[in-house]
Write a protein that holds these residues in place. Sequence first.
Motif, PDB file in Angstrom:
ATOM      1  N   ASP A  28       0.854  -1.187   0.000  1.00 31.47           N
ATOM      2  CA  ASP A  28       0.000   0.000   0.000  1.00 31.47           C
ATOM      3  C   ASP A  28       0.886   1.233   0.000  1.00 31.47           C
ATOM      4  O   ASP A  28       1.529   1.551   0.997  1.00 31.47           O
ATOM      5  CB  ASP A  28      -0.902  -0.005   1.237  1.00 31.47           C
ATOM      6  N   ASP A  29       0.940   1.921  -1.134  1.00 29.52           N
ATOM      7  CA  ASP A  29       1.795   3.113  -1.227  1.00 29.52           C
ATOM      8  C   ASP A  29       1.008   4.401  -1.024  1.00 29.52           C
ATOM      9  O   ASP A  29       1.509   5.488  -1.310  1.00 29.52           O
ATOM     10  CB  ASP A  29       2.545   3.152  -2.555  1.00 29.52           C
ATOM     11  N   ASP A  30      -0.219   4.299  -0.527  1.00 26.99           N
ATOM     12  CA  ASP A  30      -1.041   5.494  -0.301  1.00 26.99           C
ATOM     13  C   ASP A  30      -0.999   5.972   1.140  1.00 26.99           C
ATOM     14  O   ASP A  30      -1.698   6.916   1.509  1.00 26.99           O
ATOM     15  CB  ASP A  30      -2.499   5.218  -0.695  1.00 26.99           C
TER      16      ASP A  30
ATOM     17  N   THR B 213       0.000   9.543   9.296  1.00 28.70           N
ATOM     18  CA  THR B 213      -0.646   8.415   9.951  1.00 28.70           C
ATOM     19  C   THR B 213       0.352   7.308  10.315  1.00 28.70           C
ATOM     20  O   THR B 213      -0.040   6.253  10.786  1.00 28.70           O
ATOM     21  CB  THR B 213      -1.747   7.811   9.052  1.00 28.70           C
ATOM     22  N   GLU B 214       1.630   7.546  10.079  1.00 29.66           N
ATOM     23  CA  GLU B 214       2.640   6.583  10.485  1.00 29.66           C
ATOM     24  C   GLU B 214       3.586   7.265  11.469  1.00 29.66           C
ATOM     25  O   GLU B 214       3.441   8.440  11.788  1.00 29.66           O
ATOM     26  CB  GLU B 214       3.408   6.061   9.270  1.00 29.66           C
ATOM     27  N   LEU B 215       4.543   6.502  11.979  1.00 33.71           N
ATOM     28  CA  LEU B 215       5.475   7.061  12.944  1.00 33.71           C
ATOM     29  C   LEU B 215       6.697   7.603  12.197  1.00 33.71           C
ATOM     30  O   LEU B 215       7.524   6.840  11.715  1.00 33.71           O
ATOM     31  CB  LEU B 215       5.919   5.991  13.942  1.00 33.71           C
ATOM     32  N   ILE B 216       6.789   8.904  12.095  1.00 34.18           N
ATOM     33  CA  ILE B 216       7.913   9.516  11.397  1.00 34.18           C
ATOM     34  C   ILE B 216       9.220   9.105  12.082  1.00 34.18           C
ATOM     35  O   ILE B 216       9.376   9.251  13.284  1.00 34.18           O
ATOM     36  CB  ILE B 216       7.787  11.050  11.390  1.00 34.18           C
TER      37      ILE B 216
ATOM     38  N   GLY C 110       1.804  -1.644   3.929  1.00 35.04           N
ATOM     39  CA  GLY C 110       2.792  -0.585   3.827  1.00 35.04           C
ATOM     40  C   GLY C 110       3.465  -0.642   2.467  1.00 35.04           C
ATOM     41  O   GLY C 110       3.016  -1.344   1.571  1.00 35.04           O
ATOM     42  N   CYS C 111       4.554   0.105   2.333  1.00 34.49           N
ATOM     43  CA  CYS C 111       5.275   0.124   1.060  1.00 34.49           C
ATOM     44  C   CYS C 111       6.766  -0.054   1.316  1.00 34.49           C
ATOM     45  O   CYS C 111       7.178  -0.482   2.398  1.00 34.49           O
ATOM     46  CB  CYS C 111       4.978   1.400   0.285  1.00 34.49           C
ATOM     47  N   CYS C 112       7.580   0.289   0.326  1.00 40.66           N
ATOM     48  CA  CYS C 112       9.006  -0.039   0.380  1.00 40.66           C
ATOM     49  C   CYS C 112       9.723   0.609   1.561  1.00 40.66           C
ATOM     50  O   CYS C 112      10.612   0.000   2.158  1.00 40.66           O
ATOM     51  CB  CYS C 112       9.685   0.318  -0.934  1.00 40.66           C
ATOM     52  N   ARG C 113       9.378   1.839   1.906  1.00 43.45           N
ATOM     53  CA  ARG C 113      10.090   2.502   3.001  1.00 43.45           C
ATOM     54  C   ARG C 113       9.804   1.823   4.338  1.00 43.45           C
ATOM     55  O   ARG C 113      10.656   1.772   5.221  1.00 43.45           O
ATOM     56  CB  ARG C 113       9.766   3.994   3.051  1.00 43.45           C
ATOM     57  N   HIS C 114       8.578   1.306   4.499  1.00 47.34           N
ATOM     58  CA  HIS C 114       8.224   0.632   5.747  1.00 47.34           C
ATOM     59  C   HIS C 114       8.939  -0.708   5.873  1.00 47.34           C
ATOM     60  O   HIS C 114       9.529  -1.021   6.907  1.00 47.34           O
ATOM     61  CB  HIS C 114       6.708   0.427   5.811  1.00 47.34           C
TER      62      HIS C 114
END
Length: 307
Positions: free
Chosen positions: A95-97, A102-105, A117-121
């Motif tokens: 999910d790249d949207d 809404t996530e933990l920076i 999630g997506c690649c960074r997660h």
Amino acid sequence: MDIEINKLKVEETLLLEESSKEVKEIYNMKAIFRKSKINSGKYYRDEFGFYKKVIEYIVSYIKESNMNLLEALGFLSYVAHSGILSYDNCPFEFDDDIQYETELIGYSGAQVLTGSGCCRHLSNFFRDVLRLSDFDVKYILNDVYEVEGLPYNFSSQIYGYHLYMNEFCDEDNEYVQGKHACLLFKYGKNYLVYDPTNLTVLYVDDLKAISLGGIGTMKINLSPSSLVLYEDFTYPEMIEFIKGVRSSEKFSFDLETEVISLINKGIEKGKKVSENFIVELNEMVNSYREYRLARLDGSIHLKYIND
């Protein structure tokens, strides 16, 4: 990030002086990122506490099993993608949207515990676990510039089918522009890149990386400046590191079978974990998820912590 340095060719970033506006821009972004990480670490310290328990539990199993880095990559791939980290045992959903708010920076690896999630997660999650396991891996952004066919990946060992690389599908013959987070590490005398999103391993050839195995190919350009942004590198230190990457031995394809075999071996270890391991891991993941959802829906209100 639409910053000036991203408009340069990969080779051009290695010719910059530390005093250049592009490098100063990276340092400025790094300072902003670090400040956000510190602030979110205070505000979301409870979520991060739950997340830390999960990764420590996984790390303990990796160490007790005496896995090497490639085995750990395979094991972690199975844990992250198979559904073990999901309350309903559903495989991880790309999910790249997901929006930053809404996530933990700074702790975006925790997003994986929600099942999507997506690649960074995924790359942050893998890095957090592997570094705590005493493996030297770097979080690096890349330009994916070509996907031909279906490059070899390990999804058939996890899902039972070949992963459709939907992240790279594009209306223009599957050529893409943009950044994709992966892991860079040294194996023997070579450097490899592992893509935790598409479960693909690539060998580094100068400033490019090309997928192993299969009849299809995935090709990426390394983005060295991301090592400054996300690692504790100064720009000169990054240059020295990249010199080491570029001067490393050419990948010996005699190693290809070994690399693929070891990652598959780690996947098999993931399939053989005890029921107790899964139950305890699920309990920790669900504690995180329940707390996180309560935070998002407003049923948990915490005062911002300034100290």
